[in-house]
Design a protein around this motif. Sequence first.
Motif, PDB file in Angstrom:
ATOM      1  N   ARG A   1      96.040  25.099  26.471  1.00 56.09           N
ATOM      2  CA  ARG A   1      96.602  25.283  27.799  1.00 56.09           C
ATOM      3  C   ARG A   1      96.058  26.586  28.343  1.00 56.09           C
ATOM      4  O   ARG A   1      96.165  27.628  27.717  1.00 56.09           O
ATOM      5  N   PHE A   2      95.524  26.525  29.520  1.00 56.92           N
ATOM      6  CA  PHE A   2      95.016  27.768  30.081  1.00 56.92           C
ATOM      7  C   PHE A   2      95.612  27.968  31.464  1.00 56.92           C
ATOM      8  O   PHE A   2      96.627  28.637  31.625  1.00 56.92           O
ATOM      9  N   ILE A   3      95.029  27.345  32.451  1.00 58.73           N
ATOM     10  CA  ILE A   3      95.523  27.479  33.808  1.00 58.73           C
ATOM     11  C   ILE A   3      96.112  26.146  34.268  1.00 58.73           C
ATOM     12  O   ILE A   3      95.489  25.106  34.111  1.00 58.73           O
ATOM     13  N   PHE A   4      97.314  26.207  34.833  1.00 57.27           N
ATOM     14  CA  PHE A   4      97.896  25.011  35.442  1.00 57.27           C
ATOM     15  C   PHE A   4      98.704  25.482  36.633  1.00 57.27           C
ATOM     16  O   PHE A   4      99.741  26.116  36.482  1.00 57.27           O
ATOM     17  N   THR A   5      98.211  25.196  37.824  1.00 54.86           N
ATOM     18  CA  THR A   5      98.894  25.677  39.006  1.00 54.86           C
ATOM     19  C   THR A   5      98.627  24.709  40.159  1.00 54.86           C
ATOM     20  O   THR A   5      98.020  23.661  39.968  1.00 54.86           O
TER      21      THR A   5
ATOM     22  N   ILE B   1      96.468  20.027  42.783  1.00 56.81           N
ATOM     23  CA  ILE B   1      96.761  20.410  41.410  1.00 56.81           C
ATOM     24  C   ILE B   1      95.518  21.044  40.799  1.00 56.81           C
ATOM     25  O   ILE B   1      94.428  20.469  40.848  1.00 56.81           O
ATOM     26  N   ILE B   2      95.704  22.197  40.204  1.00 54.47           N
ATOM     27  CA  ILE B   2      94.570  22.938  39.649  1.00 54.47           C
ATOM     28  C   ILE B   2      94.787  23.118  38.154  1.00 54.47           C
ATOM     29  O   ILE B   2      95.818  23.665  37.738  1.00 54.47           O
ATOM     30  N   LYS B   3      93.833  22.644  37.363  1.00 51.10           N
ATOM     31  CA  LYS B   3      93.953  22.755  35.920  1.00 51.10           C
ATOM     32  C   LYS B   3      92.640  23.286  35.358  1.00 51.10           C
ATOM     33  O   LYS B   3      91.569  22.920  35.827  1.00 51.10           O
ATOM     34  N   ALA B   4      92.746  24.116  34.357  1.00 50.97           N
ATOM     35  CA  ALA B   4      91.520  24.615  33.728  1.00 50.97           C
ATOM     36  C   ALA B   4      91.748  24.892  32.256  1.00 50.97           C
ATOM     37  O   ALA B   4      92.799  25.390  31.859  1.00 50.97           O
ATOM     38  N   VAL B   5      90.779  24.536  31.445  1.00 53.17           N
ATOM     39  CA  VAL B   5      90.704  24.973  30.058  1.00 53.17           C
ATOM     40  C   VAL B   5      89.262  25.444  29.857  1.00 53.17           C
ATOM     41  O   VAL B   5      88.462  25.402  30.786  1.00 53.17           O
ATOM     42  N   SER B   6      88.916  25.858  28.662  1.00 57.18           N
ATOM     43  CA  SER B   6      87.573  26.366  28.428  1.00 57.18           C
ATOM     44  C   SER B   6      86.500  25.340  28.768  1.00 57.18           C
ATOM     45  O   SER B   6      85.444  25.664  29.285  1.00 57.18           O
ATOM     46  N   ALA B   7      86.792  24.086  28.469  1.00 55.97           N
ATOM     47  CA  ALA B   7      85.760  23.053  28.565  1.00 55.97           C
ATOM     48  C   ALA B   7      85.619  22.438  29.948  1.00 55.97           C
ATOM     49  O   ALA B   7      84.612  21.797  30.239  1.00 55.97           O
ATOM     50  N   GLN B   8      86.629  22.611  30.798  1.00 55.60           N
ATOM     51  CA  GLN B   8      86.596  21.924  32.079  1.00 55.60           C
ATOM     52  C   GLN B   8      87.637  22.475  33.033  1.00 55.60           C
ATOM     53  O   GLN B   8      88.654  23.002  32.607  1.00 55.60           O
ATOM     54  N   ALA B   9      87.374  22.330  34.323  1.00 57.17           N
ATOM     55  CA  ALA B   9      88.375  22.659  35.332  1.00 57.17           C
ATOM     56  C   ALA B   9      88.450  21.501  36.319  1.00 57.17           C
ATOM     57  O   ALA B   9      87.454  20.833  36.559  1.00 57.17           O
ATOM     58  N   GLN B  10      89.654  21.252  36.843  1.00 54.30           N
ATOM     59  CA  GLN B  10      89.849  20.144  37.768  1.00 54.30           C
ATOM     60  C   GLN B  10      90.698  20.586  38.950  1.00 54.30           C
ATOM     61  O   GLN B  10      91.586  21.400  38.801  1.00 54.30           O
TER      62      GLN B  10
ATOM     63  N   LEU C   1      87.075  28.821  50.637  1.00 52.42           N
ATOM     64  CA  LEU C   1      87.217  29.483  49.349  1.00 52.42           C
ATOM     65  C   LEU C   1      88.691  29.804  49.149  1.00 52.42           C
ATOM     66  O   LEU C   1      89.318  30.429  49.989  1.00 52.42           O
ATOM     67  N   TRP C   2      89.238  29.310  48.056  1.00 53.07           N
ATOM     68  CA  TRP C   2      90.629  29.608  47.746  1.00 53.07           C
ATOM     69  C   TRP C   2      90.651  30.767  46.769  1.00 53.07           C
ATOM     70  O   TRP C   2      89.964  30.750  45.759  1.00 53.07           O
ATOM     71  N   THR C   3      91.440  31.772  47.059  1.00 56.50           N
ATOM     72  CA  THR C   3      91.653  32.839  46.090  1.00 56.50           C
ATOM     73  C   THR C   3      93.128  32.819  45.718  1.00 56.50           C
ATOM     74  O   THR C   3      93.998  33.014  46.566  1.00 56.50           O
ATOM     75  N   LEU C   4      93.396  32.544  44.475  1.00 57.29           N
ATOM     76  CA  LEU C   4      94.755  32.315  44.012  1.00 57.29           C
ATOM     77  C   LEU C   4      95.042  33.171  42.793  1.00 57.29           C
ATOM     78  O   LEU C   4      94.144  33.741  42.181  1.00 57.29           O
ATOM     79  N   GLU C   5      96.323  33.190  42.462  1.00 59.70           N
ATOM     80  CA  GLU C   5      96.723  33.829  41.226  1.00 59.70           C
ATOM     81  C   GLU C   5      97.488  32.802  40.395  1.00 59.70           C
ATOM     82  O   GLU C   5      98.302  32.055  40.922  1.00 59.70           O
ATOM     83  N   ALA C   6      97.186  32.772  39.105  1.00 57.30           N
ATOM     84  CA  ALA C   6      97.886  31.837  38.228  1.00 57.30           C
ATOM     85  C   ALA C   6      98.055  32.481  36.855  1.00 57.30           C
ATOM     86  O   ALA C   6      97.210  33.258  36.420  1.00 57.30           O
ATOM     87  N   ASP C   7      99.152  32.125  36.219  1.00 58.32           N
ATOM     88  CA  ASP C   7      99.358  32.637  34.868  1.00 58.32           C
ATOM     89  C   ASP C   7      98.577  31.803  33.870  1.00 58.32           C
ATOM     90  O   ASP C   7      98.536  30.584  33.955  1.00 58.32           O
TER      91      ASP C   7
ATOM     92  N   ALA D   1      99.039  36.548  27.751  1.00 59.80           N
ATOM     93  CA  ALA D   1      99.411  35.554  28.745  1.00 59.80           C
ATOM     94  C   ALA D   1      99.865  36.292  29.980  1.00 59.80           C
ATOM     95  O   ALA D   1     100.884  36.983  29.968  1.00 59.80           O
ATOM     96  N   GLY D   2      99.111  36.186  31.039  1.00 67.76           N
ATOM     97  CA  GLY D   2      99.451  36.920  32.239  1.00 67.76           C
ATOM     98  C   GLY D   2      98.639  36.444  33.419  1.00 67.76           C
ATOM     99  O   GLY D   2      97.976  35.410  33.337  1.00 67.76           O
ATOM    100  N   PRO D   3      98.700  37.181  34.521  1.00 65.09           N
ATOM    101  CA  PRO D   3      98.039  36.734  35.745  1.00 65.09           C
ATOM    102  C   PRO D   3      96.516  36.694  35.629  1.00 65.09           C
ATOM    103  O   PRO D   3      95.891  37.589  35.067  1.00 65.09           O
ATOM    104  N   HIS D   4      95.963  35.630  36.161  1.00 69.17           N
ATOM    105  CA  HIS D   4      94.523  35.468  36.276  1.00 69.17           C
ATOM    106  C   HIS D   4      94.185  35.268  37.753  1.00 69.17           C
ATOM    107  O   HIS D   4      94.936  34.618  38.471  1.00 69.17           O
ATOM    108  N   ASP D   5      93.071  35.821  38.172  1.00 70.91           N
ATOM    109  CA  ASP D   5      92.593  35.590  39.528  1.00 70.91           C
ATOM    110  C   ASP D   5      91.707  34.363  39.532  1.00 70.91           C
ATOM    111  O   ASP D   5      90.769  34.265  38.745  1.00 70.91           O
ATOM    112  N   LEU D   6      92.017  33.429  40.424  1.00 68.21           N
ATOM    113  CA  LEU D   6      91.208  32.230  40.555  1.00 68.21           C
ATOM    114  C   LEU D   6      90.438  32.275  41.867  1.00 68.21           C
ATOM    115  O   LEU D   6      90.985  32.694  42.877  1.00 68.21           O
ATOM    116  N   ALA D   7      89.209  31.842  41.819  1.00 69.63           N
ATOM    117  CA  ALA D   7      88.427  31.683  43.041  1.00 69.63           C
ATOM    118  C   ALA D   7      87.806  30.294  42.984  1.00 69.63           C
ATOM    119  O   ALA D   7      87.040  29.983  42.076  1.00 69.63           O
TER     120      ALA D   7
END
Length: 129
Positions: A4-8, A24-33, A66-72, A81-87
Amino acid sequence: MSERFIFTRHRTRCYHCGEDVDQIIKAVSAQAQVICSACGATRIFIPRFESTGAVGTCTPIGRYDLWTLEADGRCKNCGVAGPHDLAIGCNHFTTRCRNCGYAHFYRFNLEYMAKSPIDEEVSAPREPW
Ligand SMILES: [Zn+2]
Ligand SMILES: [Zn+2]
């Protein structure tokens, strides 16, 4: 895959159905959707590289804003485990740990329309993959 990495989610106008709904935004090491919660349009991003160095800026081009978001998320580099910046843009998807600066870079791979409803998946994010 149990990682589990990013789910927002990010509410915006869907490029496909035009509805102002959650994406819906999901990301792990191998893929992002990125998946539209209304029509199921899905964009898949695959890893380009990972870096602990400086992150360059990307020019937003094409039909997406361009979406700039924050996700745990849980950083695989520092383990915090904490905030990550998403672009998220037309051709790229990046995540960056705010604690240590570790970044994942993904590039756009393909786009498709999901055939099955994703409601179940959305309401039970326990195992998004
Ligand atoms: Zn849509
Ligand atoms: Zn980190």
